[in-house]
Enzyme design. Structure first.
Site, short mmCIF file in Angstrom:
data_model
loop_
_atom_site.label_atom_id
_atom_site.label_comp_id
_atom_site.label_asym_id
_atom_site.label_seq_id
_atom_site.Cartn_x
_atom_site.Cartn_y
_atom_site.Cartn_z
N CYS A 138 41.57 47.47 40.33
CA CYS A 138 40.64 46.44 40.82
C CYS A 138 41.28 45.61 41.93
O CYS A 138 40.62 45.29 42.93
CB CYS A 138 40.26 45.47 39.69
SG CYS A 138 39.90 46.25 38.12
N ASP A 139 42.53 45.22 41.76
CA ASP A 139 43.10 44.18 42.62
C ASP A 139 44.23 44.62 43.53
O ASP A 139 44.66 43.86 44.40
CB ASP A 139 43.61 43.01 41.74
CG ASP A 139 42.48 42.39 40.92
OD1 ASP A 139 41.34 42.41 41.41
OD2 ASP A 139 42.73 41.91 39.81
N CYS A 194 44.57 44.44 36.26
CA CYS A 194 43.94 45.71 36.65
C CYS A 194 44.33 46.06 38.09
O CYS A 194 43.81 45.47 39.04
CB CYS A 194 42.41 45.59 36.52
SG CYS A 194 41.53 47.03 37.13
#
Ligand code: NAP
Length: 328
Positions: A157-158, A154
């Protein structure tokens, strides 16, 4: 109805012939990610008798992520497992019953709905499906070991954790190209590795990626090995046409080769699209009255903790309204 504690039941026992052994709920929520927990906070708080069947990994995908920086309310970020434990505790505070068990079968053909787990059967007036989706894996041996240590599924997200690093994205669909574009904000370089020489992604995203000077494509190639000492430091890719293997130094490997919705247990019970995502109308309703869906199990577009939580809230409000109308 009489409830026989889960612990006193044996796997494989047949309770279907004795309805007095089945515990009944207003709402059963299948799945315990942000969608399921949020829904349960709302339904329990609304005094609906609520059961969450959490699956074998209570908390879902966020239990395997590290820091979450984009969930509102946590200005300094929060670790995924901590966020999910907070949601669980908030739900328990309002009286939600939680069972850590896998659903093996459902019966939505008759009312009340029946949910079978490995050790019990439950019935409910309404059901919320929030079983999420699982990112497809590369399927090579070191992948698991480097997950969260340089491998991510993701970018939203990261991505910010990979500032000024060499990043590789695997995949040729919309997600891979969208994520690669996003990752150019952080990475020193972004390479997209695709197994063919033809992208599956929409034309607009293709154009955007081709025009981005930070993105380079490596065609007809797959990742065959991952190296590193605790954290990823390089990958070996293989050209599928020539068989030539090449080493690339990377700090981050983003796998964007699609997701599999966790819906196999609902097959032949509710309408799904050809990829297995639950089809919803009016945001959270399935084709079965009284069965609702929320989160990544139907939403393949946004796939964020906050959007899943939002869908969970919407489903809970829809369930509340649906149950109230039936009682009138
Ligand atoms: P997808 O469309 O299924 O694409 C997956 C990509 O990964 C394909 O290029 C596929 O290669 C490749 N792939 C699959 N398995 C692989 C493996 N084992 N090893 C290497 N490569 C592999 O998945 P997605 O990109 O996540 O998109 C899912 C859906 O969401 C699509 O309908 C998409 O349009 C939609 N979506 C839309 C947007 C948007 O509109 N902005 C953004 C994201 C996603 P092949 O091409 O060779 O099969």
């Amino acid at each position: 109805m009489l409830h026989v504690p889960v612990g006193s039941r044996e796997k494989g026992d047949d309770f279907s012939s004795d309805d007095s052994l089945i515990e009944h709920f207003d709402v059963i929520i299948v799945g315990s990610g942000p969608a399921g927990y949020t829904a349960s906070i709302y339904t329990s708080r609304a005094k609906l008798k609520t059961l969450i069947i959490t699956g074998s990994l209570p908390g879902g995908q966020l239990m395997t992520t590290s820091e979450v920086e984009n969930y509102p309310g946590f200005p300094n970020g929060i670790f995924g497992p901590e966020l999910m434990i907070n949601m669980k505790q908030q739900s328990e505070r309002f009286g939600t019953t939680m069972i850590t068990d896998e659903v093996t079968k459902v019966d939505f053909k008759n009312m009340p709905f029946k949910i079978y787990t490995e050790s019990s059967i439950y019935t409910a007036e309404s059901v919320l499906i929030s079983t999420g989706a699982t990112p497809r894996k590369l399927g090579i041996e070191p992948e698991q070991a480097f997950s969260g240590r340089g491998i991510s599924y993701c970018a939203t997200c990261d991505g910010p954790f990979f500032k000024d690093q060499h990043i590789v994205v695997v995949g040729g669909g919309d997600t891979a190209l969208e994520e690669a574009n996003f990752l150019t904000k952080f990475g020193k370089s972004v390479k997209i590795i695709h197994r063919r020489d033809n992208l599956r992604a929409s034309k607009i995203l293709q154009e955007r990626a081709f025009e981005n000077p930070k993105i380079e494509f490596i065609w007809n190639s797959t990742v065959v090995d991952i190296k590193g000492d605790g954290k990823i430091s390089s990958i070996i890719i293989k050209n599928n046409k020539t068989g030539v293997e090449t080493k690339l130094n990377v700090g981050g490997l983003f796998v964007a080769i699609g997701h599999e919705p966790n819906t196999s247990i609902f097959k032949d019970q509710i309408d799904m699209d050809d990829r297995g995502y639950v089809i919803v109308k009016n945001h959270t309703n399935t084709n079965i009255d009284g069965v609702f869906a929320s989160g990544d199990v139907h939403d393949y577009r946004y796939r964020q903790a906050i959007t899943a939580a939002g869908f969970g809230c919407m489903a809970a409000l829809d369930i509340e309204k649906w149950l109230a109308e039936r009682k009138q």
